[in-house]
Design a protein around this motif. Structure first.
Motif, PDB file in Angstrom:
ATOM      1  N   ILE A  16       5.364  11.893 -13.173  1.00 22.47           N
ATOM      2  CA  ILE A  16       4.776  10.989 -12.392  1.00 22.47           C
ATOM      3  C   ILE A  16       5.634   9.594 -11.955  1.00 22.47           C
ATOM      4  CG2 ILE A  16       2.640   9.162 -12.296  1.00 22.47           C
ATOM      5  CD1 ILE A  16       1.330  10.638 -14.418  1.00 22.47           C
ATOM      6  N   VAL A  17       6.317   9.093 -12.818  1.00 23.87           N
ATOM      7  CA  VAL A  17       7.184   8.091 -12.785  1.00 23.87           C
ATOM      8  C   VAL A  17       8.433   8.465 -11.881  1.00 23.87           C
ATOM      9  CG1 VAL A  17       6.419   6.756 -14.641  1.00 23.87           C
ATOM     10  CG2 VAL A  17       8.403   8.181 -14.914  1.00 23.87           C
ATOM     11  N   THR A  18       8.708   9.689 -11.973  1.00 28.16           N
ATOM     12  CA  THR A  18       9.842   9.876 -11.004  1.00 28.16           C
ATOM     13  C   THR A  18       9.575  10.598  -9.744  1.00 28.16           C
ATOM     14  OG1 THR A  18       9.874  12.240 -12.106  1.00 28.16           O
ATOM     15  CG2 THR A  18      11.299  10.718 -13.311  1.00 28.16           C
ATOM     16  N   GLY A  19       8.079  10.749  -9.452  1.00 27.17           N
ATOM     17  CA  GLY A  19       7.707  11.325  -8.373  1.00 27.17           C
ATOM     18  C   GLY A  19       7.632  12.573  -8.066  1.00 27.17           C
TER      19      GLY A  19
ATOM     20  N   GLU B 277       1.499  -2.800  -8.941  1.00 27.50           N
ATOM     21  CA  GLU B 277       1.275  -3.931  -9.998  1.00 27.50           C
ATOM     22  C   GLU B 277       0.477  -2.981 -11.143  1.00 27.50           C
ATOM     23  OE1 GLU B 277      -0.659  -7.461  -9.073  1.00 27.50           O
ATOM     24  OE2 GLU B 277       1.117  -8.259  -7.618  1.00 27.50           O
ATOM     25  N   ASP B 278      -0.241  -2.090 -10.630  1.00 22.19           N
ATOM     26  CA  ASP B 278      -1.097  -1.272 -11.700  1.00 22.19           C
ATOM     27  C   ASP B 278      -0.137  -0.194 -12.161  1.00 22.19           C
ATOM     28  OD1 ASP B 278      -3.930  -2.319 -11.567  1.00 22.19           O
ATOM     29  OD2 ASP B 278      -3.783  -1.922  -9.319  1.00 22.19           O
ATOM     30  N   THR B 279       0.541   0.300 -11.463  1.00 24.36           N
ATOM     31  CA  THR B 279       1.655   1.182 -11.892  1.00 24.36           C
ATOM     32  C   THR B 279       2.415   0.708 -13.151  1.00 24.36           C
ATOM     33  OG1 THR B 279       1.864   2.415  -9.911  1.00 24.36           O
ATOM     34  CG2 THR B 279       3.509   2.695 -11.412  1.00 24.36           C
ATOM     35  N   LEU B 280       2.908  -0.657 -12.890  1.00 27.88           N
ATOM     36  CA  LEU B 280       3.532  -1.270 -14.061  1.00 27.88           C
ATOM     37  C   LEU B 280       2.899  -1.458 -15.341  1.00 27.88           C
ATOM     38  CD1 LEU B 280       6.472  -2.712 -14.642  1.00 27.88           C
ATOM     39  CD2 LEU B 280       5.482  -4.764 -13.689  1.00 27.88           C
ATOM     40  N   LYS B 281       1.585  -1.986 -15.051  1.00 26.00           N
ATOM     41  CA  LYS B 281       0.926  -2.139 -16.116  1.00 26.00           C
ATOM     42  C   LYS B 281       0.441  -0.947 -17.026  1.00 26.00           C
ATOM     43  CE  LYS B 281      -3.190  -4.207 -14.947  1.00 26.00           C
ATOM     44  NZ  LYS B 281      -4.376  -4.545 -14.476  1.00 26.00           N
ATOM     45  N   CYS B 282       0.293   0.156 -16.377  1.00 24.33           N
ATOM     46  CA  CYS B 282       0.230   1.581 -16.856  1.00 24.33           C
ATOM     47  C   CYS B 282       1.593   1.987 -17.644  1.00 24.33           C
ATOM     48  CB  CYS B 282      -0.097   2.593 -15.919  1.00 24.33           C
ATOM     49  SG  CYS B 282      -1.795   2.286 -15.326  1.00 24.33           S
ATOM     50  N   VAL B 283       2.647   1.673 -17.128  1.00 21.61           N
ATOM     51  CA  VAL B 283       3.871   2.121 -17.713  1.00 21.61           C
ATOM     52  C   VAL B 283       4.108   1.215 -19.023  1.00 21.61           C
ATOM     53  CG1 VAL B 283       6.283   1.790 -17.495  1.00 21.61           C
ATOM     54  CG2 VAL B 283       5.006   2.759 -15.485  1.00 21.61           C
ATOM     55  N   THR B 284       3.726  -0.075 -18.811  1.00 19.52           N
ATOM     56  CA  THR B 284       4.066  -0.863 -19.925  1.00 19.52           C
ATOM     57  C   THR B 284       3.052  -0.475 -21.104  1.00 19.52           C
ATOM     58  OG1 THR B 284       4.328  -2.650 -18.559  1.00 19.52           O
ATOM     59  CG2 THR B 284       3.607  -3.177 -20.799  1.00 19.52           C
ATOM     60  N   LEU B 285       1.744  -0.206 -20.798  1.00 18.24           N
ATOM     61  CA  LEU B 285       0.930   0.383 -21.780  1.00 18.24           C
ATOM     62  C   LEU B 285       1.260   1.760 -22.203  1.00 18.24           C
ATOM     63  CD1 LEU B 285      -2.084  -0.366 -22.972  1.00 18.24           C
ATOM     64  CD2 LEU B 285      -3.063   0.964 -21.120  1.00 18.24           C
TER      65      LEU B 285
END
Length: 461
Positions: free
Chosen positions: A450-453, A423-431
């Protein structure tokens, strides 16, 4: 003795004999080097029938021969299990050493044999307990798991304790794994003895708080407070009647669990924005000097709660929109440990974002502390660091400092990725996506990694 058993029994000793001859040692010299009595060594190697050896003696022989730890362990099982009879005095140390030196193959061979008789479940539990109590939690896990998988009585002491030990051993920085550990263990919490129940409820409240499961954290905090108070009242009653103390042996003083019940309850309410409702719970641990049964450690805990309560009352004021108290709050924070400064700064940044305060001077004042927040590796510390980075990112964007805001967002995203906080990852991606057009090429590459691992758990701050 049967053919296979006899062969293996002889093989252990034949290997030792072969190494003795190759090294040119007499029995007397070998006994001197290993510290094994010459007569005992002779009976072990040449007796008819040969005398059983301990795992410690085999280790001593391995060291003298220059062999690695765990040498000939696969042949040692015959010293422990012979013709269906089990020698617990040799088997338990053997399994413990197998776990310590990583001879999983030997464990996997012996454990199924033991479990052919349900009475041997208790032996595996003893092995697990000795490993756990000696600080080898990871090594104890397979044995506790074997107990849980094999014990049919879900209310037996060793089954429930194994569930608790597995819960404690599973806790780490991975939020998903911590959440699964809570789900597996929580149904058994009330079956534990009171001393372990106190610790279990504290851990459940703590982990659920870190997972942002506010209602669950409240529930376990309430249970913890009630249990600690019940034990306290019972103990006072016994003392008044001049009866022997029945205060359970726990990891912390009883007042700690009582105070933590209030602290987690108040903190969970605070995180839900229920500042008025949270205040009485903060006041509940602000002064625990009335608590009887306090030893020196207990008095120290009372003082710690006093410090925490003062800081948290400031927190509630700031979060309620009282800007006039921020400087006074900052003065107080300077007297606290870094982990408490981190908690306080989260509240200050959060209030700044809600009420549009300017807290640049506060951030500058604590810049050296902020630079050290990356030192925290426990679940609570990582969670607080993540919250701080997120609130700081929002603050920087709000002040029009876009580049700095993107940097803070990337730091927050890395932490969320490290902790598997989706959930926090999604918030950061959105930001990040909201301000992506302003990001530098380097920042975009960091984000993609980061998002691709490709940058998993590789902190960039």
């Amino acid at each position: 003795m049967g053919g296979l058993q006899g062969t293996m029994h002889w093989s252990l000793r034949s290997e030792i004999e072969r190494h003795r001859r190759e090294c040119g040692y007499t029995l007397s010299k070998l006994g001197e080097l290993t510290g094994i009595n010459h007569g005992s060594l002779s009976e072990i190697l040449n007796g008819n029938p040969p005398r059983a050896m301990t795992i410690g003696q085999l280790d001593a022989l391995a060291a003298v021969f220059g062999r690695e730890p765990g040498w000939l362990y696969e042949l040692y099982t015959e010293e422990c299990i012979s013709e269906g009879r089990i020698s617990r005095p040799r088997l338990i140390p053997y399994l413990i050493r197998c776990a310590e030196v990583g001879r999983k193959d030997c464990i996997d061979e012996v454990v199924p044999k033991l479990l052919e008789n349900p009475k041997n479940i208790s032996t595996l539990f003893l092995v697990a307990e000795q490993l756990y109590e000696s600080g080898k939690q990871k090594e104890s896990v397979p044995f506790y798991q074997a107990v849980v998988d094999s014990e049919k009585d879900g209310h037996s002491d060793q089954f429930v304790m194994s569930q608790y030990r597995l819960f404690r051993a599973a806790l780490g920085t991975n939020s998903e794994e911590n959440g699964e550990a809570v789900i597996r263990f929580s149904p058994y919490r009330n079956r534990l003895p009171e001393n372990y129940q106190l610790d279990a409820l504290f851990q459940l409240a703590r982990v659920c708080f870190a997972l942002q499961k506010w209602k669950k954290s409240e529930q376990y905090a309430d249970e913890l407070r009630f249990l600690a108070e019940t034990i306290y009242i019972h103990e006072l009653d016994r003392l008044k009647r001049n009866k022997k103390s029945e205060l359970p042996e726990v990891e912390r003083p009883l007042v700690y669990y009582y105070g933590m019940g209030y602290l987690f309850k108040g903190a969970a309410l605070e995180m839900q924005g229920l500042y008025v409702q949270a205040k009485p719970y903060v006041q509940g641990y602000a002064d625990l000097g009335w608590f009887e049964l306090l030893d020196e450690a207990g008095h120290q805990e009372v003082e710690r709660f006093r410090v925490w309560a003062k800081a948290n009352l400031y927190t509630l004021e700031v979060l309620s929109g009282n800007a006039n108290i921020i400087e006074e709050y900052a003065d107080y924070l300077e007297s606290l440990p870094t982990i408490e400064i981190l908690a306080g700064l989260i509240s200050i940044m959060k209030s700044a974002n809600i009420y549009c305060f300017c807290v640049d001077k506060v951030v500058e004042r604590f810049s050296s502390h902020i630079a050290s927040f990356g030192q925290f590796t426990d679940a609570i510390g990582l969670d607080r660091h993540l919250q701080f980075q997120y609130q700081t990112a929002i603050y920087e964007f709000g002040k029009g400092r876009i580049e700095k805001g993107i940097e803070e967002t990337l730091c927050c995203l890395t932490l969320a990725d490290l902790m598997s906080r989706y959930e926090d990852t999604l918030k950061c991606v959105t930001l990040f996506e909201e301000y992506r057009q302003y990001a530098s090429t380097t920042q975009v590459e960091q984000y993609k990694a980061i998002v691709t691992g490709r940058k998993k758990a590789d902190l960039i701050f």
